[in-house]
Design an enzyme around this catalytic site. Structure first.
Site, mmCIF file in Angstrom:
data_model
loop_
_atom_site.group_PDB
_atom_site.id
_atom_site.type_symbol
_atom_site.label_atom_id
_atom_site.label_comp_id
_atom_site.label_asym_id
_atom_site.label_seq_id
_atom_site.Cartn_x
_atom_site.Cartn_y
_atom_site.Cartn_z
ATOM 1 N N ASP A 125 0.836 -1.220 0.000
ATOM 2 C CA ASP A 125 0.000 0.000 0.000
ATOM 3 C C ASP A 125 0.867 1.264 0.000
ATOM 4 O O ASP A 125 0.359 2.363 -0.218
ATOM 5 C CB ASP A 125 -0.970 0.004 1.192
ATOM 6 C CG ASP A 125 -0.285 0.068 2.552
ATOM 7 O OD1 ASP A 125 0.964 -0.054 2.613
ATOM 8 O OD2 ASP A 125 -0.993 0.233 3.569
ATOM 9 N N GLU A 126 2.179 1.108 0.197
ATOM 10 C CA GLU A 126 3.039 2.295 0.232
ATOM 11 C C GLU A 126 3.177 2.946 -1.140
ATOM 12 O O GLU A 126 3.628 4.087 -1.237
ATOM 13 C CB GLU A 126 4.409 1.947 0.825
ATOM 14 C CG GLU A 126 4.256 1.432 2.237
ATOM 15 C CD GLU A 126 5.545 1.355 3.048
ATOM 16 O OE1 GLU A 126 6.489 2.106 2.766
ATOM 17 O OE2 GLU A 126 5.577 0.533 3.984
ATOM 18 N N TYR A 148 12.174 2.829 -1.525
ATOM 19 C CA TYR A 148 11.512 1.520 -1.408
ATOM 20 C C TYR A 148 10.185 1.513 -2.164
ATOM 21 O O TYR A 148 9.957 0.687 -3.059
ATOM 22 C CB TYR A 148 11.288 1.144 0.069
ATOM 23 C CG TYR A 148 10.225 0.093 0.242
ATOM 24 C CD1 TYR A 148 10.388 -1.182 -0.301
ATOM 25 C CD2 TYR A 148 9.029 0.377 0.907
ATOM 26 C CE1 TYR A 148 9.395 -2.144 -0.180
ATOM 27 C CE2 TYR A 148 8.039 -0.579 1.042
ATOM 28 C CZ TYR A 148 8.223 -1.838 0.493
ATOM 29 O OH TYR A 148 7.243 -2.783 0.601
HETATM 30 P P1 TYD Z 1 8.149 0.135 9.397
HETATM 31 O O1 TYD Z 1 8.017 -1.142 10.136
HETATM 32 O O2 TYD Z 1 9.536 0.533 8.945
HETATM 33 O O3 TYD Z 1 7.135 0.089 8.175
HETATM 34 P P2 TYD Z 1 6.783 1.263 7.088
HETATM 35 O O4 TYD Z 1 7.595 2.461 7.338
HETATM 36 O O5 TYD Z 1 7.162 0.603 5.817
HETATM 37 O O6 TYD Z 1 5.334 1.506 7.269
HETATM 38 O O7 TYD Z 1 7.606 1.320 10.292
HETATM 39 C C1 TYD Z 1 6.256 1.386 10.720
HETATM 40 C C2 TYD Z 1 6.059 2.732 11.371
HETATM 41 O O8 TYD Z 1 6.870 2.800 12.552
HETATM 42 C C3 TYD Z 1 6.505 3.889 10.495
HETATM 43 O O9 TYD Z 1 5.627 4.991 10.680
HETATM 44 C C4 TYD Z 1 7.878 4.234 11.004
HETATM 45 C C5 TYD Z 1 7.787 3.891 12.480
HETATM 46 N N1 TYD Z 1 9.070 3.477 13.081
HETATM 47 C C6 TYD Z 1 9.571 4.127 14.206
HETATM 48 O O10 TYD Z 1 8.969 5.070 14.742
HETATM 49 N N2 TYD Z 1 10.766 3.708 14.719
HETATM 50 C C7 TYD Z 1 11.487 2.706 14.171
HETATM 51 O O11 TYD Z 1 12.590 2.377 14.673
HETATM 52 C C8 TYD Z 1 10.959 2.022 13.020
HETATM 53 C C9 TYD Z 1 11.697 0.880 12.388
HETATM 54 C C10 TYD Z 1 9.735 2.430 12.515
#
Ligand code: TYD
Length: 338
Positions: A125-126, A148
């Site tokens: 969905d990104e 990504y």
């Molecule tokens: P993530 O698991 O990296 O998935 P995506 O960014 O692809 O949705 O991150 C999920 C959410 O959590 C995203 O808003 C970023 C946040 N996040 C943090 O706040 N701290 C972190 O260390 C990480 C890995 C993600």
């Protein structure tokens, strides 16, 4: 069916392979490059099962892909191989373009030449970019904002072009944020759970108010399975869990599950270009007969419990290559946060 699943040693891929073999009774060949997040331990339980074969290799390796498709007389392909972590795509965008665009292109072309009867591209969905209000239908414009998501968008556009140009029966799924057992601990939920178990700080980006729609891995795999068997060629299907939560709320909840203090949360410098919110409209997939079955609270409890009882799975990961990545990604951020 004889199905080739790529990336089957990874998080979503391994759950999908197990489901297709033990639930669907399909014969599955798993092609996986075993890069940093691919882990043969994820499918140890299938070793010795005559319906399951593992092949070590890259989706971009044309001669290998050609041979695997021919030798195993593959009928359907699910491409779950990908570079998937946004923060790593900011450090090293080229690897994402190579695997998620070029690698997908090689797999797709060889699949067409081999006369495969269904090709499903696992996307995300990104690709819709940040959705401030409402939710994205499959017709919404693609506005990816990270290397990504831009690479995933490139890969799926290539896949869809094969329907228009060649009539090759492709399908694309756009899943929301997935969580569950066996997820590499660079991602938000497993990183926070494993850090909390060790009483380490939880690095929350920005104000922690970003929203994600959480989808249990078993629901995601059930949806992919459903689309593979019942989806219409040339179509795109959103897959959402229907569980929109702010990151801060998720962090607090998993700390509560573990009985750890909220003081472990550290607000750190934000991710560049951080998407505020993702939200998908799943009307189309619901009409095809799929619905999620796992509640977020139940799924999160079970996931926390899995990491609590499977330290032998994640401790070796966190002490290996991961440690260098963690230093680079978080050391300065955590120092700044004090
Ligand atoms: P993530 O698991 O990296 O998935 P995506 O960014 O692809 O949705 O991150 C999920 C959410 O959590 C995203 O808003 C970023 C946040 N996040 C943090 O706040 N701290 C972190 O260390 C990480 C890995 C993600």
């Amino acid at each position: 069916m004889k199905i080739l699943v790529t990336g089957g040693a990874g998080f979503i891929g391994s759950h999908l392979v197990r489901r297709l073999v033990t639930g669907g009774g399909h014969e599955v060949v798993n092609l996986d490059a075993l890069k940093y997040s691919g882990n043969p331990a994820n499918l140890r339980d299938l070793e010795g099962d005559r319906r399951y074969r593992f092949v070590h290799g890259d989706i971009g390796d044309q001669p290998l892909v050609e041979r695997v498709l021919r030798e195993h007389r593959i009928e359907a392909v699910v491409n779950a191989a990908a570079e998937t972590h946004v923060d790593r795509s900011i450090m090293d965008p080229g690897t994402f373009a190579r695997t998620d665009v070029v690698g997908t292109g090689v797999l797709l072309e060889e699949s067409r030449r081999a006369g495969v009867s269904r090709f499903l591209q696992v996307s995300t969905d990104e690709v819709y970019g940040s959705v401030e209000t409402g939710s994205s239908t499959e017709e919404a414009p693609l506005v990816p904002r990270s290397p990504y998501s831009a690479s995933k968008a490139g890969g799926e556009l290539l896949v869809l072009s094969y329907w228009t140009t060649f009539g090759f029966p492709v399908m694309v799924t756009r899943g929301s944020n997935t969580y569950g057992p066996n997820q590499y601990p660079e991602k938000f939920i497993p990183l926070f759970v494993t850090n909390a178990i060790d009483d380490q700080a939880l690095p929350l980006y920005g104000d922690g108010r970003q929203c994600r729609d959480w989808l249990a891995v078993e629901d995601h795999c059930a949806a992919i399975d459903h689309v593979l068997l019942r989806g219409e060629p040339g179509q795109v299907y959103n897959i959402g869990g229907g569980n929109e939560r702010e990151n801060l709320v998720v962090a607090e909840r998993l700390l509560a599950c573990l009985g750890k203090p909220a003081q472990l949360i550290r607000f750190v410098r934000d991710r560049p270009g951080h998407d505020r919110r993702y939200a998908v409209d799943c009307t189309k997939l619901h009409a095809l007969g799929w619905r999620p079955s796992v509640s977020f609270e139940g799924g999160l409890n079970a996931t926390v419990e899995w990491y609590r009882t499977h330290e032998s799975w994640w401790r070796p990961i966190k002490s290996g290559e991961f440690r260098r990545y963690y230093e680079e990604q978080y050391r300065t951020r955590l120092n700044e946060a004090g």
